[in-house]
Design an enzyme around this catalytic site. Structure first.
Site, PDB file in Angstrom:
ATOM      1  N   SER A   1      40.032 -19.483-115.873  1.00 51.66           N
ATOM      2  CA  SER A   1      39.536 -20.455-116.851  1.00 51.66           C
ATOM      3  C   SER A   1      40.450 -21.673-117.009  1.00 51.66           C
ATOM      4  O   SER A   1      39.995 -22.718-117.461  1.00 51.66           O
ATOM      5  CB  SER A   1      39.310 -19.791-118.200  1.00 51.66           C
TER       6      SER A   1
ATOM      7  N   HIS B   1      33.104 -18.328-115.642  1.00 51.93           N
ATOM      8  CA  HIS B   1      33.020 -19.714-115.155  1.00 51.93           C
ATOM      9  C   HIS B   1      32.413 -19.821-113.762  1.00 51.93           C
ATOM     10  O   HIS B   1      32.338 -20.907-113.202  1.00 51.93           O
ATOM     11  CB  HIS B   1      34.403 -20.367-115.142  1.00 51.93           C
TER      12      HIS B   1
ATOM     13  N   LYS C   1      28.647 -20.704-121.302  1.00 50.49           N
ATOM     14  CA  LYS C   1      29.090 -21.757-120.381  1.00 50.49           C
ATOM     15  C   LYS C   1      27.901 -22.329-119.614  1.00 50.49           C
ATOM     16  O   LYS C   1      27.110 -23.035-120.206  1.00 50.49           O
ATOM     17  CB  LYS C   1      30.210 -21.209-119.519  1.00 50.49           C
TER      18      LYS C   1
END
Ligand SMILES: *Cc1c(COP(=O)(O)O)cnc(C)c1O
Length: 392
Positions: free
Chosen positions: A176, A204, A236
């Protein structure tokens, strides 16, 4: 003075006191924050879905169909049709037997590590894993050991020293803060050779990496069952909120039976699951969004070279510009802000000492001209910083 009060004073003295800022419009490439408008390089809304009309529409429809709150834990009566549908679609997308939803990625990691760790067992974790994985490990009765970032050989040496069963190997897929990808094929081989479980948090990666958006595993030409447990989040690329855990039936069943972070918490709001489900459809049906994001990543990486600033090696949407000292990172971030650009300074303890940085996140929705604006600003700021420090 009580300890907490002392701590607040210290934080203020050390310029480490943090304040939440008020967002006055939806997440987007341009955001309004504390009455100012900024070009946004700080959000994790990688595919521009947080405020997508269809995603909003799905959430609204779900509120009409299911109400606002789920009203109970999944195991009581808070598990709705939309949750089941979302899980089913995700399982198909990830090519995995079963998926279960969690309230957040933080909770999913707590649930997974508490369920699968053993008392006196060993949890091997990458040194740069997300804080939620660190906290999750701390909440177990297993021993946590951290190997050097991305160093599967170091992990192997630790396994050899221990000769233990029921080891968990735990890693981010895309890291991250650095944006690089874990050595998943090597870790998967370790898992097989040392009778360990491999748990990958690809918060991610999923939606962003791989031809179909299946994440880090797809980029590395791996199948979902090359790992035991895959964690993903909706906050996300999916532009919603909540998280999921994917794996074989038996593992997911065990999680549902035992994960306290699933049992003792209210089921995710139906609208969030509906939004995530709609986003999944966009992720699968509009690969051009992912293509635009990767064009932007390549464009940024090429352009940043001309500035003389050192950028971490990353093919993901997360790009770290290493500045070293906290002061320098802060100055850069503030100078960017004065130029109407939002890019946060990330400092220790979030990242290792002397690697304070500006963390840039790119989106499919950025225009080249907006990336140019960022690069020009960085160039200017770097020059004036160097001039200033030369004359000191
Ligand atoms: C953001 C993030 C989480 C936390 O997910 P939330 O749903 O925001 O709680 C977990 N792991 C990683 C790697 C993350 O980046």
């Amino acid at each position: 003075m009580p300890a907490w009060d002392q701590k607040l004073t210290e934080l203020k003295q050390q310029h480490a006191y943090r304040q939440r800022r008020l967002m006055q419009a939806p997440q987007s490439v341009m955001v309004t924050l504390d009455d100012n408008t900024y070009l946004n390089f700080s959000s994790n809304d990688y595919l521009g879905l947080a405020n997508h009309a269809d995603v909003r529409g799905a959430a609204k429809q779900a509120i009409d169909d299911y109400g606002c709150g789920s009203g109970a834990s999944q195991l009581i009566n808070g598990y709705f049709q939309i949750h089941a549908e979302c899980e089913q679609r995700l399982a198909e997308f990830l090519q995995v037997e079963q998926v279960v939803l969690f309230g957040s990625g933080y909770l999913a990691n707590a649930g997974v590590l508490s369920a699968f760790s053993k008392r006196h067992g060993l949890i091997l974790a990458d040194k740069l894993n997300h804080a939620s994985l660190l906290d999750a490990a701390a909440g177990t009765q297993a021993q946590l050991q951290r190997y050097q970032h991305g160093d599967h050989q170091h992990a192997q040496r630790m396994l050899e020293e221990h000769h233990r069963e029921a080891n968990l190997i735990v890693t981010d897929g895309v890291f991250s803060m650095d944006g690089d990808i874990a050595p998943l094929p090597q870790l998967s081989a370790l898992r097989a050779n040392y009778n360990s479980m491999l748990i990958v948090d690809d918060a991610h990666g999923i939606g962003v990496l791989g031809a179909t958006g299946r994440g880090s595993l797809e980029t590395l030409a791996m199948a979902t069952d090359d790992v035991d447990i895959l964690v993903g989040t909706f906050g996300k690329a999916f532009g919603s909120g909540g998280a999921f855990v994917a794996g074989q039936h038996a593992l997911i069943d065990y999680l549902i039976q035992t994960a306290r972070a699933l049992i003792y918490t209210t089921a995710p709001a139906p609208a969030l699951a509906a939004a995530a489900c709609q986003s999944l459809q966009i992720i699968t049906q509009q690969p051009e969004r992912r293509a635009r994001l990767h064009t932007n990543i390549d464009y940024f990486k090429h352009a940043i070279k001309s500035t003389g600033l050192s950028c971490l090696s990353s093919d993901s949407a997360i790009q770290g510009i290493i500045l070293g000292s906290n002061e320098k990172a802060l100055q850069f971030s503030q100078a960017l802000e004065q130029r109407g650009i939002l890019a946060v300074a990330v400092r220790p303890p979030t990242v290792p000492k002397n690697t304070a940085r500006i963390r840039i996140t790119l989106s499919s929705e950025h225009e080249f001209q907006q990336i140019d604006q960022l690069i020009t600003a960085l160039q200017d700021i770097n020059h004036s910083y160097a001039d200033h420090n030369d004359t000191k």
